[in-house]
Design an enzyme around this catalytic site. Structure first.
Site, short mmCIF file in Angstrom:
data_model
loop_
_atom_site.label_atom_id
_atom_site.label_comp_id
_atom_site.label_asym_id
_atom_site.label_seq_id
_atom_site.Cartn_x
_atom_site.Cartn_y
_atom_site.Cartn_z
N ILE A 1 -7.37 7.89 -0.89
CA ILE A 1 -7.28 6.42 -0.91
C ILE A 1 -8.06 5.98 0.32
CG2 ILE A 1 -5.02 6.54 0.25
CD1 ILE A 1 -4.24 3.90 -0.98
N SER A 2 -8.94 4.98 0.15
CA SER A 2 -9.81 4.55 1.25
C SER A 2 -9.01 3.94 2.40
CB SER A 2 -10.82 3.52 0.76
OG SER A 2 -11.56 4.04 -0.32
N GLN A 3 -9.64 3.94 3.57
CA GLN A 3 -9.10 3.25 4.75
C GLN A 3 -8.90 1.76 4.38
OE1 GLN A 3 -12.27 3.01 7.49
NE2 GLN A 3 -11.01 2.51 9.26
N ARG B 1 0.83 -1.22 0.00
CA ARG B 1 0.00 0.00 0.00
C ARG B 1 0.86 1.27 0.00
NH1 ARG B 1 -5.37 1.78 1.75
NH2 ARG B 1 -5.20 3.58 3.12
#
Ligand code: SAH
Length: 232
Positions: free
Chosen positions: A83-85, A57
């Site tokens: 960017i999502s959790q 990530r």
């Protein structure tokens, strides 16, 4: 031991470019992310957990935020997008029930991270992004990771991506105020659509296409950036 390793790595690298010590530290942070944020909250699918363990990530977030890549939070990726959790990525991926032979569409490429996770789990991923600079950066990062089964397109995801339809799964990572008809139309029989719907208050929906129509399940409340609707 882990703490000691982190201190030693911190001293020897002095915050410089990513070295082998940083890599092992980041890998440890990623393991911890999966255990404490994802497994602990109930994501069980072994293939999904393995994909979350595998995809680095930190390569998908802007360089200055690398250290925060495994934190339990969304992060800014530029142009007002996020960017999502990590947990949200995992839970949406699990809800999509990806199979190795699937062809899937992601709407809202952003950093390319969600596409990279899907790429571990299905045959082919098409992902569409409205903002060309984000699409370009995602292409570069995905290629750098040796991921070859993702195609990034620039365009308006409200219309889906008819050229490669139908899809076994469609995952939308920005919120429309209503489910776009084009996405329903582009779903194969047995296909699943995961979509956050709403404006201020959004709910995540799982819509499955059957031979007779569509079945909808509401999963939980979420918060995504809006799916931008281009003015016709
Ligand atoms: N899945 C991404 C996060 C997405 S953030 C990741 O893993 O990083 C939502 C993205 O949707 C943003 O990049 C935004 O530019 C994009 N977006 C918004 N409206 C869109 C539209 N109509 N079509 C395609 N992409 C859109």
């Amino acid at each position: 031991m882990l703490v000691l390793l982190a201190i030693v790595a911190g001293v020897s690298c002095g915050g410089g470019p990513e070295g082998p010590e940083d890599e092992s530290e980041l890998a440890a942070a990623r393991e911890l992310m999966v255990a404490t944020q994802i497994e602990a909250r109930g994501v069980r699918a072994p293939r999904v957990l393995a994909a979350m363990r595998r995809v680095p990530r930190h390569r998908f977030v802007p360089e200055p935020l690398r250290e925060a890549a495994y934190d339990d939070t969304p992060l800014p990726i530029g142009l007002g997008q996020t960017i999502s959790q990590p947990y949200i990525v995992a839970v949406m991926t699990e809800a999509l029930a990806p199979e190795p032979s699937d062809v899937v569409l992601e709407v809202g490429t952003g950093s390319g991270y969600q596409a990279a996770v899907l790429a571990q789990l299905v045959k082919r991923v098409y992902t569409i992004e409205l903002l060309a600079p984000l699409a370009e950066r995602a292409r570069v990062v995905l290629a750098g990771e040796g991921i070859t089964n993702v195609e990034v397109e620039v365009g308006d995801g409200w219309k889906g991506l008819p050229a490669h339809a139908p899809y076994d799964g469609i995952l939308v990572t920005a919120a429309p105020d209503a489910v776009p008809q084009a996405l329903l139309d582009q779903l194969a029989i047995g296909g699943r659509l995961i979509v956050p719907v709403g404006e201020d208050e959004q709910e995540l929906r799982l819509i499955t296409r059957t031979e007779h129509g569509f079945e909808t399940r509401t999963l939980f409340e979420v918060r995504f950036v809006p799916l931008v609707r281009e003015v016709e």
